[in-house]
Design a protein around this motif. Sequence first.
Motif, mmCIF file in Angstrom:
data_model
loop_
_atom_site.group_PDB
_atom_site.id
_atom_site.type_symbol
_atom_site.label_atom_id
_atom_site.label_comp_id
_atom_site.label_asym_id
_atom_site.label_seq_id
_atom_site.Cartn_x
_atom_site.Cartn_y
_atom_site.Cartn_z
ATOM 1 N N ARG A 266 1.042 -0.997 -0.156
ATOM 2 C CA ARG A 266 -0.222 -0.367 0.003
ATOM 3 C C ARG A 266 0.516 1.005 0.263
ATOM 4 N NH1 ARG A 266 -1.734 4.080 3.195
ATOM 5 N NH2 ARG A 266 -0.852 3.315 4.824
ATOM 6 N N LEU A 267 1.639 1.039 1.183
ATOM 7 C CA LEU A 267 2.424 2.160 1.176
ATOM 8 C C LEU A 267 3.574 2.512 -0.234
ATOM 9 C CD1 LEU A 267 3.845 1.818 4.565
ATOM 10 C CD2 LEU A 267 1.870 4.032 4.190
ATOM 11 N N LEU A 268 4.098 1.948 -0.785
ATOM 12 C CA LEU A 268 4.462 1.789 -2.034
ATOM 13 C C LEU A 268 3.821 2.524 -3.265
ATOM 14 C CD1 LEU A 268 7.089 -1.465 -1.680
ATOM 15 C CD2 LEU A 268 7.954 1.206 -1.724
ATOM 16 N N LYS B 94 1.492 4.283 -2.743
ATOM 17 C CA LYS B 94 0.893 5.372 -2.448
ATOM 18 C C LYS B 94 2.766 6.788 -2.682
ATOM 19 C CE LYS B 94 -1.869 8.196 0.920
ATOM 20 N NZ LYS B 94 -1.954 8.579 2.037
ATOM 21 N N TYR B 95 3.364 6.517 -2.337
ATOM 22 C CA TYR B 95 4.337 7.193 -2.379
ATOM 23 C C TYR B 95 5.765 6.969 -2.779
ATOM 24 C CZ TYR B 95 1.914 8.892 1.911
ATOM 25 O OH TYR B 95 1.235 9.081 3.349
ATOM 26 N N LYS B 96 6.003 7.372 -4.230
ATOM 27 C CA LYS B 96 6.572 6.831 -5.414
ATOM 28 C C LYS B 96 7.569 7.202 -4.869
ATOM 29 C CE LYS B 96 3.317 5.322 -7.228
ATOM 30 N NZ LYS B 96 2.742 3.771 -7.439
ATOM 31 N N ASN B 97 7.928 7.988 -3.828
ATOM 32 C CA ASN B 97 9.645 8.377 -3.590
ATOM 33 C C ASN B 97 9.786 7.390 -2.061
ATOM 34 O OD1 ASN B 97 7.331 9.611 -2.268
ATOM 35 N ND2 ASN B 97 9.001 11.559 -1.218
ATOM 36 N N LEU B 98 9.157 6.678 -2.192
ATOM 37 C CA LEU B 98 9.349 5.587 -0.530
ATOM 38 C C LEU B 98 10.091 4.630 -1.095
ATOM 39 C CD1 LEU B 98 9.912 4.475 2.338
ATOM 40 C CD2 LEU B 98 6.883 3.712 1.323
ATOM 41 N N LYS B 99 11.522 3.680 -0.658
ATOM 42 C CA LYS B 99 11.987 3.160 -1.111
ATOM 43 C C LYS B 99 11.807 1.905 0.135
ATOM 44 C CE LYS B 99 14.070 5.090 -4.818
ATOM 45 N NZ LYS B 99 15.217 5.498 -5.393
ATOM 46 N N ILE B 100 12.736 0.735 0.092
ATOM 47 C CA ILE B 100 12.174 0.162 1.593
ATOM 48 C C ILE B 100 13.365 -0.923 1.391
ATOM 49 C CG2 ILE B 100 10.050 -0.396 1.663
ATOM 50 C CD1 ILE B 100 10.090 -3.362 0.931
ATOM 51 N N ASP B 101 14.700 -0.966 2.847
ATOM 52 C CA ASP B 101 15.945 -2.651 2.717
ATOM 53 C C ASP B 101 15.245 -3.760 3.251
ATOM 54 O OD1 ASP B 101 17.928 -2.850 3.989
ATOM 55 O OD2 ASP B 101 16.895 -3.017 5.312
ATOM 56 N N VAL C 256 5.092 -9.014 -3.923
ATOM 57 C CA VAL C 256 5.105 -7.444 -3.412
ATOM 58 C C VAL C 256 6.477 -7.097 -3.818
ATOM 59 C CG1 VAL C 256 5.967 -5.959 -1.565
ATOM 60 C CG2 VAL C 256 3.209 -7.200 -1.642
ATOM 61 N N ILE C 257 7.927 -7.891 -3.757
ATOM 62 C CA ILE C 257 8.944 -6.926 -3.753
ATOM 63 C C ILE C 257 8.814 -7.279 -5.574
ATOM 64 C CG2 ILE C 257 11.814 -8.007 -4.102
ATOM 65 C CD1 ILE C 257 11.121 -9.274 -0.642
ATOM 66 N N GLU C 258 8.260 -7.929 -6.374
ATOM 67 C CA GLU C 258 8.669 -9.095 -7.573
ATOM 68 C C GLU C 258 7.482 -6.809 -8.584
ATOM 69 O OE1 GLU C 258 9.245 -9.579 -11.342
ATOM 70 O OE2 GLU C 258 9.475 -11.148 -9.755
ATOM 71 N N ARG C 259 6.711 -6.508 -7.643
ATOM 72 C CA ARG C 259 5.952 -5.243 -8.175
ATOM 73 C C ARG C 259 6.387 -4.245 -7.771
ATOM 74 N NH1 ARG C 259 1.718 -5.985 -4.786
ATOM 75 N NH2 ARG C 259 0.949 -7.398 -6.055
ATOM 76 N N HIS C 260 7.282 -4.126 -6.724
ATOM 77 C CA HIS C 260 7.685 -2.825 -6.615
ATOM 78 C C HIS C 260 9.948 -3.118 -6.852
ATOM 79 C CE1 HIS C 260 3.536 -1.232 -5.245
ATOM 80 N NE2 HIS C 260 3.590 -1.917 -4.615
ATOM 81 N N ASN C 261 9.703 -3.851 -7.730
ATOM 82 C CA ASN C 261 10.896 -4.773 -7.697
ATOM 83 C C ASN C 261 12.237 -3.366 -7.757
ATOM 84 O OD1 ASN C 261 12.351 -4.155 -10.478
ATOM 85 N ND2 ASN C 261 10.283 -5.218 -10.340
ATOM 86 N N GLU D 147 18.030 -8.722 -10.865
ATOM 87 C CA GLU D 147 19.203 -7.579 -11.186
ATOM 88 C C GLU D 147 18.497 -6.857 -10.165
ATOM 89 O OE1 GLU D 147 20.069 -7.492 -15.677
ATOM 90 O OE2 GLU D 147 21.006 -9.202 -15.133
ATOM 91 N N ASN D 148 17.843 -5.886 -10.547
ATOM 92 C CA ASN D 148 16.908 -4.643 -9.136
ATOM 93 C C ASN D 148 17.607 -4.544 -7.574
ATOM 94 O OD1 ASN D 148 16.815 -3.414 -12.213
ATOM 95 N ND2 ASN D 148 14.178 -3.599 -11.787
ATOM 96 N N VAL D 149 16.632 -5.639 -7.700
ATOM 97 C CA VAL D 149 16.967 -5.730 -5.902
ATOM 98 C C VAL D 149 18.737 -6.231 -5.746
ATOM 99 C CG1 VAL D 149 16.106 -7.118 -4.192
ATOM 100 C CG2 VAL D 149 14.670 -6.400 -6.274
ATOM 101 N N ALA D 150 18.197 -7.313 -6.358
ATOM 102 C CA ALA D 150 20.742 -7.851 -6.153
ATOM 103 C C ALA D 150 21.318 -6.339 -5.845
ATOM 104 C CB ALA D 150 20.660 -8.759 -7.289
ATOM 105 N N PHE D 151 21.172 -5.716 -7.194
ATOM 106 C CA PHE D 151 22.178 -4.921 -7.046
ATOM 107 C C PHE D 151 22.162 -3.453 -7.857
ATOM 108 C CE2 PHE D 151 22.913 -7.384 -10.728
ATOM 109 C CZ PHE D 151 23.557 -6.217 -12.046
ATOM 110 N N ARG D 152 20.747 -3.368 -8.941
ATOM 111 C CA ARG D 152 20.471 -2.322 -9.597
ATOM 112 C C ARG D 152 20.494 -1.459 -9.282
ATOM 113 N NH1 ARG D 152 22.916 -3.265 -14.245
ATOM 114 N NH2 ARG D 152 21.900 -5.165 -15.633
ATOM 115 N N ASN D 153 19.331 -1.639 -8.067
ATOM 116 C CA ASN D 153 18.776 -0.215 -7.538
ATOM 117 C C ASN D 153 19.787 0.235 -7.020
ATOM 118 O OD1 ASN D 153 16.891 -0.911 -8.489
ATOM 119 N ND2 ASN D 153 15.996 -2.678 -6.688
#
Length: 161
Positions: A31-33, A35-42, A66-71, A113-119
């Motif tokens: 929900r938060l991801l 709503k807020y496009k400037n939010l990222k999570i660790d 969820v992780i796939e959707r917001h990868n 790849e995004n989650v592992a290092f590209r982000n």
Amino acid sequence: LQKYPKLKFIWVHAGVSRRVHEPDHYREIDRLLKKYKNLKIDISWVVWEDVICDENGEPKPEWIKVIERHNTRVFLGSDQVGQFISIDGKNIYKKEILKYYKLLNKLSKEAAENVAFRNAERQYFDNWKPPLDIQQVKPIYPCEYLHHKSGYFLQKGDQKF
């Protein structure tokens, strides 16, 4: 986040602690991801072991979705502070990263790849111009480190353990 839409915010541990999380935390993160496009999570520390993974250490299907959707907004972390090599030369950082392969293997190639290092690469190094005139500074103080098994601070060359 709404008031400061240009703020780049990485919510460490996806907002979880040993005492704070709900059983369906993935819904709140989704929900938060959204709503807020400037939010990222660790997803380091207890959020991985206690919330994202099941009792067998496998990532739960709802978290994978969820992780796939917001990868492009999920970061790996170790939560390893300051020491990466044990006094006997073993890499103690490695296991903190290898545990995420269980997740990465269940994501699409691009998401993995995004989650592992590209982000991290985009977040920390896009448009980064390292200064070219820096010279190495000699240390002023002796270096010490916390021995991961004993809990004692040691200096290079100490052979106590």
